[in-house]
Scaffold this motif. Structure first.
Motif, mmCIF file in Angstrom:
data_model
loop_
_atom_site.group_PDB
_atom_site.id
_atom_site.type_symbol
_atom_site.label_atom_id
_atom_site.label_comp_id
_atom_site.label_asym_id
_atom_site.label_seq_id
_atom_site.Cartn_x
_atom_site.Cartn_y
_atom_site.Cartn_z
ATOM 1 N N LEU A 151 0.810 -1.225 0.000
ATOM 2 C CA LEU A 151 0.000 0.000 0.000
ATOM 3 C C LEU A 151 0.842 1.274 0.000
ATOM 4 O O LEU A 151 0.294 2.366 0.121
ATOM 5 N N GLU A 152 2.129 1.162 -0.104
ATOM 6 C CA GLU A 152 2.977 2.365 -0.150
ATOM 7 C C GLU A 152 4.252 2.030 -0.917
ATOM 8 O O GLU A 152 5.159 1.411 -0.371
ATOM 9 N N ARG A 153 4.288 2.447 -2.207
ATOM 10 C CA ARG A 153 5.364 1.978 -3.076
ATOM 11 C C ARG A 153 6.214 3.108 -3.639
ATOM 12 O O ARG A 153 6.940 2.917 -4.617
ATOM 13 N N SER B 221 11.997 -2.382 5.431
ATOM 14 C CA SER B 221 10.676 -1.768 5.193
ATOM 15 C C SER B 221 9.950 -1.585 6.516
ATOM 16 O O SER B 221 9.995 -2.452 7.384
ATOM 17 N N TYR B 222 9.279 -0.466 6.658
ATOM 18 C CA TYR B 222 8.322 -0.347 7.773
ATOM 19 C C TYR B 222 6.920 -0.170 7.201
ATOM 20 O O TYR B 222 6.762 0.063 6.006
ATOM 21 N N GLY B 223 5.934 -0.294 8.097
ATOM 22 C CA GLY B 223 4.550 -0.277 7.605
ATOM 23 C C GLY B 223 4.276 -1.503 6.747
ATOM 24 O O GLY B 223 3.354 -1.532 5.923
ATOM 25 N N SER B 224 5.050 -2.560 6.968
ATOM 26 C CA SER B 224 5.023 -3.753 6.111
ATOM 27 C C SER B 224 3.634 -4.396 6.044
ATOM 28 O O SER B 224 3.263 -4.999 5.035
ATOM 29 N N SER C 291 -2.434 -3.807 -6.174
ATOM 30 C CA SER C 291 -1.848 -2.772 -5.317
ATOM 31 C C SER C 291 -1.722 -1.452 -6.075
ATOM 32 O O SER C 291 -2.011 -0.390 -5.539
ATOM 33 N N GLN C 292 -1.342 -1.510 -7.355
ATOM 34 C CA GLN C 292 -1.248 -0.270 -8.158
ATOM 35 C C GLN C 292 -2.630 0.374 -8.305
ATOM 36 O O GLN C 292 -2.749 1.593 -8.386
ATOM 37 N N LYS C 293 -3.656 -0.480 -8.333
ATOM 38 C CA LYS C 293 -5.021 0.022 -8.563
ATOM 39 C C LYS C 293 -5.566 0.845 -7.388
ATOM 40 O O LYS C 293 -6.455 1.669 -7.570
ATOM 41 N N VAL C 294 -5.017 0.598 -6.172
ATOM 42 C CA VAL C 294 -5.614 1.230 -4.986
ATOM 43 C C VAL C 294 -5.648 2.750 -5.123
ATOM 44 O O VAL C 294 -6.642 3.390 -4.799
ATOM 45 N N TYR C 295 -4.561 3.344 -5.647
ATOM 46 C CA TYR C 295 -4.511 4.811 -5.733
ATOM 47 C C TYR C 295 -4.778 5.327 -7.146
ATOM 48 O O TYR C 295 -4.673 6.525 -7.389
#
Ligand SMILES: NC(=O)c1ccc[n+]([C@@H]2O[C@H](COP(=O)([O-])OP(=O)(O)OC[C@H]3O[C@@H](n4cnc5c(N)ncnc54)[C@H](OP(=O)(O)O)[C@@H]3O)[C@@H](O)[C@H]2O)c1
Length: 313
Positions: free
Chosen positions: A176-178, A197-200, A305-309
């Motif tokens: 969710l964060e790329r 990575s954090y927020g994994s 995942s790309q679609k979320v935003y």
């Protein structure tokens, strides 16, 4: 510090302790937090990530308690440079502030050395050369073994590398964060800088435990720090999480494990920091050995995942 006894390697899973601080994730029971740390250590997670700012020293105190008598088995990571003493959370990487921050962390953690000491956020008011020269001084004194940074941009990373060698970068990265994929991740790989990575787990949303878009109080990290707990993203987050649930079911693991394996299958990622507030959460997140995602799983997760935003059609 006896060099021959030091734990030299960082584990692929790192236990994160922000929620244990108790100030930005609702309350956290100390006994539960201690059991979570013990469970992690008992299951081979030798690396713990903490920071003074997590509960204004409370998370570090808990970690100190949990590792008493086991220090040499642990690769201990903490951070510096967010003022918890005088100027609430203002960035300060000046040598005098780091000196104080380090001394207090050592006291709270009950140790005389930190394995990985990380600048928590860049401080535009302090030249990077001054910060790095202070850190190298503490390294020479044996108080810190490796220097790391967190949340640094590519330009800031390059400036650091002109001063000293860098052990690791810790940054936000997950399904969710790329954002880091465009420049920072390839740079880390090319320069042999470990990427943590954090927020994994997407602050918990990627475990699949929410049945509706949860709202958190304004002082909670999940309302001010993570951008995906918003109703407009919820339907697409659900599509992603549903696919993860299916992949998890066929492998007999929890959906969160899929989020962690996805990260560990990215070539630049060396470790994933995973926050937990109980022994059960730690156990649910562990069984990574033998879990692999196929190329087609990776493509599907990438797409969802790309679609979320992505902008609404
Ligand atoms: N350098 C930085 O600026 C920075 C920023 C953020 C984080 N970090 C580090 O990274 C660590 C982890 O990242 P994160 O805190 O962003 O969150 P995360 O790892 O994405 O998610 C952790 C949270 O998810 C929930 N959770 C974990 N395992 C679970 C399970 N099996 N089932 C259900 N829920 C589960 C827990 O919260 P609940 O129980 O409340 O749901 C836990 O606190 C932090 O603790 C900290 O060490 C660093």
């Amino acid at each position: 510090m006896k060099e021959q006894n030091l734990h030299s390697s960082i584990s692929h899973i790192i236990l994160g302790t922000w929620a244990m601080g108790g100030n930005h994730w609702g309350t956290c029971d100390d006994a539960d937090a201690l059991r979570a740390i013990e469970t992690a250590i008992d299951n081979g997670i030798n690396t713990i990530d903490t920071a003074p700012v997590y509960g204004d020293g409370h998370a570090e105190e808990l970690v100190g308690k949990a590792i008493r008598g086991k220090r040499e088995k642990i690769f201990l990571a903490t951070k510096c440079g967010l003022d918890i003493y005088t100027n609430k959370y203002q960035r300060n990487l000046s040598p005098s502030y780091i000196e104080r921050d380090l001394a207090e962390s050592l006291k709270r953690l009950g140790t005389d050395y930190i394995d990985l000491y990380q600048c928590h956020w860049p401080d535009p008011q302090t030249p990077i050369e001054e910060t790095m020269s202070a850190l190298m001084h503490f390294h020479k004194q044996g108080k810190i073994r490796y220097i790391g940074v967190s949340n640094y941009t590519l330009a800031e990373l390059e400036a650091v590398m002109r001063c000293t060698s860098l052990f690791s970068l810790q940054s936000h990265y997950s399904l969710l964060e790329r954002t880091v994929e465009s420049d920072v991740l390839p740079w880390c790989r090319k320069n042999d800088v470990r990427f943590l990575s954090y927020g994994s787990l997407g602050a918990g949303i990627l475990t699949g435990k929410y049945v509706e878009c949860k709202r958190f109080p304004s002082g909670d990290a999940r309302s001010f720090f993570y951008r995906f707990f918003k109703p407009r993203y919820w339907p697409r987050v659900c599509q992603l999480v549903d696919a993860m649930k299916e992949m998890a079911l066929s492998r007999g693991v929890k959906p969160g494990v899929i989020a962690l394996v996805w990260l560990l299958q990215q070539p630049a990622v060396t470790s994933v920091i995973v926050g937990a507030r109980s022994a059960q959460q730690v156990q649910d997140n562990i069984p990574l050995g033998g879990v692999n995602l196929t190329d087609s799983d990776m493509r599907l997760l990438d797409h969802l995942s790309q679609k979320v935003y992505a902008k609404e059609q």
